[in-house]
Motif scaffolding. Structure first.
Motif, PDB file in Angstrom:
ATOM      1  N   UNK A 318       0.776  -1.297   0.117  1.00 35.18           N
ATOM      2  CA  UNK A 318       0.054  -0.107  -0.140  1.00 35.18           C
ATOM      3  C   UNK A 318       0.697   1.360   0.149  1.00 35.18           C
ATOM      4  N   UNK A 319       1.876   1.063   0.792  1.00 37.00           N
ATOM      5  CA  UNK A 319       2.971   2.377   0.765  1.00 37.00           C
ATOM      6  C   UNK A 319       3.553   2.611  -0.584  1.00 37.00           C
ATOM      7  N   UNK A 320       3.774   1.678  -1.465  1.00 39.79           N
ATOM      8  CA  UNK A 320       4.361   1.719  -2.583  1.00 39.79           C
ATOM      9  C   UNK A 320       3.523   2.324  -3.510  1.00 39.79           C
ATOM     10  N   UNK A 321       2.077   2.012  -3.379  1.00 42.22           N
ATOM     11  CA  UNK A 321       1.187   2.384  -4.254  1.00 42.22           C
ATOM     12  C   UNK A 321       1.004   3.847  -4.044  1.00 42.22           C
ATOM     13  N   UNK A 322       0.862   4.270  -2.665  1.00 39.87           N
ATOM     14  CA  UNK A 322       0.773   5.714  -2.533  1.00 39.87           C
ATOM     15  C   UNK A 322       1.763   6.645  -2.858  1.00 39.87           C
ATOM     16  N   UNK A 323       2.907   6.209  -2.852  1.00 34.36           N
ATOM     17  CA  UNK A 323       4.086   6.919  -2.979  1.00 34.36           C
ATOM     18  C   UNK A 323       3.891   7.003  -4.802  1.00 34.36           C
ATOM     19  N   UNK A 324       3.665   6.099  -5.450  1.00 35.69           N
ATOM     20  CA  UNK A 324       3.635   5.875  -6.861  1.00 35.69           C
ATOM     21  C   UNK A 324       2.495   6.808  -7.194  1.00 35.69           C
ATOM     22  N   UNK A 325       1.293   6.808  -6.644  1.00 36.07           N
ATOM     23  CA  UNK A 325       0.190   7.899  -6.988  1.00 36.07           C
ATOM     24  C   UNK A 325       0.369   9.183  -6.840  1.00 36.07           C
ATOM     25  N   UNK A 326       1.063   9.346  -5.728  1.00 40.25           N
ATOM     26  CA  UNK A 326       1.653  10.741  -5.317  1.00 40.25           C
ATOM     27  C   UNK A 326       2.633  11.438  -6.296  1.00 40.25           C
ATOM     28  N   UNK A 327       3.506  10.597  -6.676  1.00 44.64           N
ATOM     29  CA  UNK A 327       4.572  11.101  -7.640  1.00 44.64           C
ATOM     30  C   UNK A 327       3.965  11.269  -9.101  1.00 44.64           C
ATOM     31  N   UNK A 328       3.020  10.442  -9.364  1.00 45.62           N
ATOM     32  CA  UNK A 328       2.422  10.484 -10.667  1.00 45.62           C
ATOM     33  C   UNK A 328       1.490  11.867 -10.790  1.00 45.62           C
ATOM     34  N   UNK A 329       0.708  11.914  -9.782  1.00 41.54           N
ATOM     35  CA  UNK A 329       0.123  13.247 -10.122  1.00 41.54           C
ATOM     36  C   UNK A 329       0.819  14.607  -9.729  1.00 41.54           C
ATOM     37  N   UNK A 330       1.936  14.329  -8.987  1.00 40.08           N
ATOM     38  CA  UNK A 330       2.709  15.489  -8.939  1.00 40.08           C
ATOM     39  C   UNK A 330       3.482  15.773 -10.507  1.00 40.08           C
ATOM     40  N   UNK A 331       3.909  14.708 -11.170  1.00 43.45           N
ATOM     41  CA  UNK A 331       4.399  15.087 -12.359  1.00 43.45           C
ATOM     42  C   UNK A 331       3.278  15.601 -13.396  1.00 43.45           C
ATOM     43  N   UNK A 332       2.060  15.106 -13.323  1.00 43.02           N
ATOM     44  CA  UNK A 332       0.952  15.321 -14.157  1.00 43.02           C
ATOM     45  C   UNK A 332       0.542  16.690 -14.228  1.00 43.02           C
ATOM     46  N   UNK A 333       0.658  17.290 -12.780  1.00 53.75           N
ATOM     47  CA  UNK A 333      -0.129  18.429 -12.292  1.00 53.75           C
ATOM     48  C   UNK A 333       0.939  19.504 -12.373  1.00 53.75           C
ATOM     49  N   UNK A 334       2.346  19.220 -11.659  1.00 51.08           N
ATOM     50  CA  UNK A 334       3.192  20.321 -11.513  1.00 51.08           C
ATOM     51  C   UNK A 334       4.596  20.215 -12.023  1.00 51.08           C
ATOM     52  N   UNK A 335       4.555  18.973 -12.809  1.00 55.17           N
ATOM     53  CA  UNK A 335       5.855  18.708 -13.467  1.00 55.17           C
ATOM     54  C   UNK A 335       7.318  18.582 -12.522  1.00 55.17           C
ATOM     55  N   UNK A 336       6.824  17.940 -11.421  1.00 52.84           N
ATOM     56  CA  UNK A 336       7.733  17.860 -10.467  1.00 52.84           C
ATOM     57  C   UNK A 336       7.481  16.383  -9.717  1.00 52.84           C
ATOM     58  N   UNK A 337       8.782  15.856  -8.975  1.00 49.27           N
ATOM     59  CA  UNK A 337       8.597  14.849  -8.121  1.00 49.27           C
ATOM     60  C   UNK A 337       9.549  14.900  -7.038  1.00 49.27           C
ATOM     61  N   UNK A 338       8.959  14.816  -5.695  1.00 50.76           N
ATOM     62  CA  UNK A 338       7.767  14.592  -5.231  1.00 50.76           C
ATOM     63  C   UNK A 338       7.216  16.004  -5.525  1.00 50.76           C
TER      64      UNK A 338
END
Length: 338
Positions: A318-338
């Motif tokens: 679950x932790x891995x999925x949450x980190x992946x989801x947060x990073x993906x949304x950060x790249x899509x919305x703000x062009x940065x990770x994290x």
């Protein structure tokens, strides 16, 4: 759910601290914006405010940290696993007192319904035997995996006569011994019953006896506690159920053939002594609902064992999925990770 290392859960305290730190940083954002003195140029550079979306990746990261902490605490999930095999002997009182109506609709009808429930809850590989007793004892169904024959025999139970509880329990012990005795490879028949207990110390019993009675022992060769000692020597636990209320009455036929109305209170003290002697447990069932609940619980207790499974992997995943989801949304919305 339990935890193998519950002290690790103290690490969850870091989550609100980080959340508070994030909130403080967000409150300071207007101060940084005020340092940009050319507000007209700032409006041209920044297309729009991300609004609530900017909070989603940090929240996901905080949840990921919480999931990691829970995983480090080694959560253990308790599951019920069916036993592969076993023998259950139902010893049911069918004396005349089972006509009493203090248990709705009658003690006999309630006992039959509960017995059906118990048989249905046992795993498929279990063998079930049915013994009925009143003034005498009858082995209606020897141990079998064919539950249909047991259900049919339960439906045919009819109350009449006295209460030979001790003889019924002794017969049940003989039935269990015969069912579990090793066969003689030469003759194909059962070998002599061994003197050693059927189960070793601390080992799950391959056979149990479920004794239901609504009155005191009145006839028979064996006293109930003498028969209980036979069961204890063989390592067979007895789960004893006292059916009925102290004020129950029934219409019975005396030796002269006359009808009499008599009080028929259950003998819980004797049933409790039987259970304690054999390492089983005694229950009181003053009503049909209580009896049905007891038999359901007995089905789970006898037919299943509790097994602890480590589910730490679920928290880590679950932790891995949450980190992946947060990073993906950060790249899509703000062009940065994290």
């Amino acid at each position: 759910m339990t935890f193998l290392w519950p002290w690790m859960l103290l690490g969850l305290g870091v989550v609100p601290l980080l959340a508070g730190l994030y909130a403080v940083m967000q409150r300071r954002r207007p101060r940084y914006a005020a340092r940009f003195t050319n507000l007209d140029l700032l409006a041209n550079v920044v297309e729009g405010s991300p609004g609530w979306r900017r909070h989603i990746p940090p929240v996901l990261y905080l949840l990921a940290i919480a999931a990691v902490v829970v995983a480090l605490a080694r959560p253990q999930l308790v599951t019920k696993t069916p036993r592969q095999e076993g023998t259950v002997v139902l010893v049911t009182d069918v004396s005349g007192s089972m006509n009493a109506t203090d248990v709705n609709p009658t003690r006999m009808a309630a006992a039959q319904e509960a017995a059906h429930t118990l048989v249905d809850r046992l795993p498929k590989g279990f063998r079930v035997s049915l013994i009925a007793f009143s003034s005498g004892v009858s082995v209606l169904v020897p141990p079998t995996t064919e539950k249909e024959s047991v259900h049919a025999a339960i439906d045919r139970l009819s109350p009449l006569g006295g209460t030979a509880m001790g003889d019924a329990l002794a017969t049940a012990v003989d039935v269990v011994k015969a069912a579990l005795a090793p066969t003689d490879g030469g003759s194909g028949g059962p070998a002599p019953t061994p003197e050693a207990p059927i189960r070793a110390e601390g080992e799950a019993a391959p056979a149990v006896i479920v004794l239901l009675s609504d009155g005191a022992n009145t006839v028979g060769t064996y006293q109930p506690l003498d028969a209980a000692r036979l069961a204890a020597e063989a390592g067979i636990p007895v789960y004893a159920v006292a059916l009925g209320t102290p004020d129950g009455v029934a219409v019975v036929i005396d030796p002269q053939g006359r009808q009499r109305t008599v009080r028929v209170p259950p003998d819980f003290a004797t049933l409790q002594a039987i259970a304690e002697t054999t390492g089983g447990r005694a229950f009181q069932a003053p009503g049909a609902d209580q009896l049905a609940s007891i038999y359901r619980d007995l089905g789970d207790r006898i037919g299943y064992y509790e097994e602890q499974t480590d589910v730490s992997w679920a928290g880590a995943a679950l932790a891995g999925v949450l980190v992946l989801a947060g990073g993906t949304l950060g790249l899509l919305w703000f062009n940065r990770f994290p």
